[in-house]
Design a protein around this motif. Structure first.
Motif, short mmCIF file in Angstrom:
data_model
loop_
_atom_site.label_atom_id
_atom_site.label_comp_id
_atom_site.label_asym_id
_atom_site.label_seq_id
_atom_site.Cartn_x
_atom_site.Cartn_y
_atom_site.Cartn_z
N LYS A 139 0.84 -1.20 0.00
CA LYS A 139 0.00 0.00 0.00
C LYS A 139 0.87 1.26 0.00
O LYS A 139 0.60 2.23 -0.72
CB LYS A 139 -0.92 -0.02 1.22
CG LYS A 139 -1.91 1.10 1.28
CD LYS A 139 -2.86 0.91 2.46
CE LYS A 139 -3.98 1.91 2.41
NZ LYS A 139 -5.02 1.63 3.40
N HIS A 151 1.10 3.79 -3.12
CA HIS A 151 0.70 5.18 -2.90
C HIS A 151 1.66 6.15 -3.58
O HIS A 151 1.24 7.14 -4.16
CB HIS A 151 0.62 5.49 -1.40
CG HIS A 151 0.25 6.90 -1.11
ND1 HIS A 151 -1.06 7.32 -1.13
CD2 HIS A 151 1.00 7.99 -0.80
CE1 HIS A 151 -1.10 8.62 -0.86
NE2 HIS A 151 0.14 9.04 -0.65
N TYR A 165 3.38 6.78 7.07
CA TYR A 165 2.05 6.18 7.03
C TYR A 165 1.64 5.77 8.44
O TYR A 165 2.41 5.12 9.15
CB TYR A 165 2.03 4.95 6.11
CG TYR A 165 0.70 4.24 6.08
CD1 TYR A 165 -0.44 4.87 5.60
CD2 TYR A 165 0.59 2.93 6.54
CE1 TYR A 165 -1.66 4.22 5.57
CE2 TYR A 165 -0.63 2.27 6.51
CZ TYR A 165 -1.75 2.92 6.02
OH TYR A 165 -2.96 2.27 6.00
#
Length: 138
Positions: free
Chosen positions: A49, A53, A97
């Motif tokens: 992820k 991103h 993140y």
């Protein structure tokens, strides 16, 4: 009247300057009690992820980039993930993140260097990323 204008201008400037630099508050990590690091399917999904991103499904750019992702070695305490991307042209991008809020923050090198010690504070080897691609220590 001019004093009011100066006050409003000063207040606006202060608000703009303070909100243009993201503050990231990292809670104290919990040390890994085991002798080994658990990196499971859930962690792998988070790493993907993070990469997706930033690289937006650019496989050629991904293959030629050095990607390092840092997190706490304790699998029960991996809320904060910090990543470094180095591209062919020697430019870097950094990304923070936070899992519980599903929030990405693009950061600069200084922020990366300030956050990294807090994120890896409880890790046995603070220099080794928890996940990496095209990095010599793989």
């Amino acid at each position: 009247m001019k004093l009011n204008h100066y006050f409003i201008l000063l207040f606006s400037l202060f608000f703009f300057v303070s909100s243009s630099h993201a503050d990231i508050d990292i809670k104290k990590c919990k040390a890994n009690e085991g002798e080994y690091v658990i990196f499971d399917e859930y962690d792998s999904q988070i790493a993907e992820k993070i990469i997706d991103h930033l690289l937006h499904n650019q496989p050629e750019k991904r293959e030629s980039s050095i990607i390092k992702i840092f997190a706490n070695e304790n699998s029960d305490d991996r809320n904060y993930w910090l990543s470094s991307f180095q591209f062919d042209d020697q430019t870097h991008q950094y990304l923070f993140y936070q899992v519980d809020t599903d929030n990405f923050i693009e950061i600069d090198q200084n922020q990366f260097e300030n956050l990294l010690p807090n994120i890896v504070e409880c890790n046995q080897n603070k220099q080794t990323p928890i996940y990496s691609e095209n990095f010599d220590e793989d």
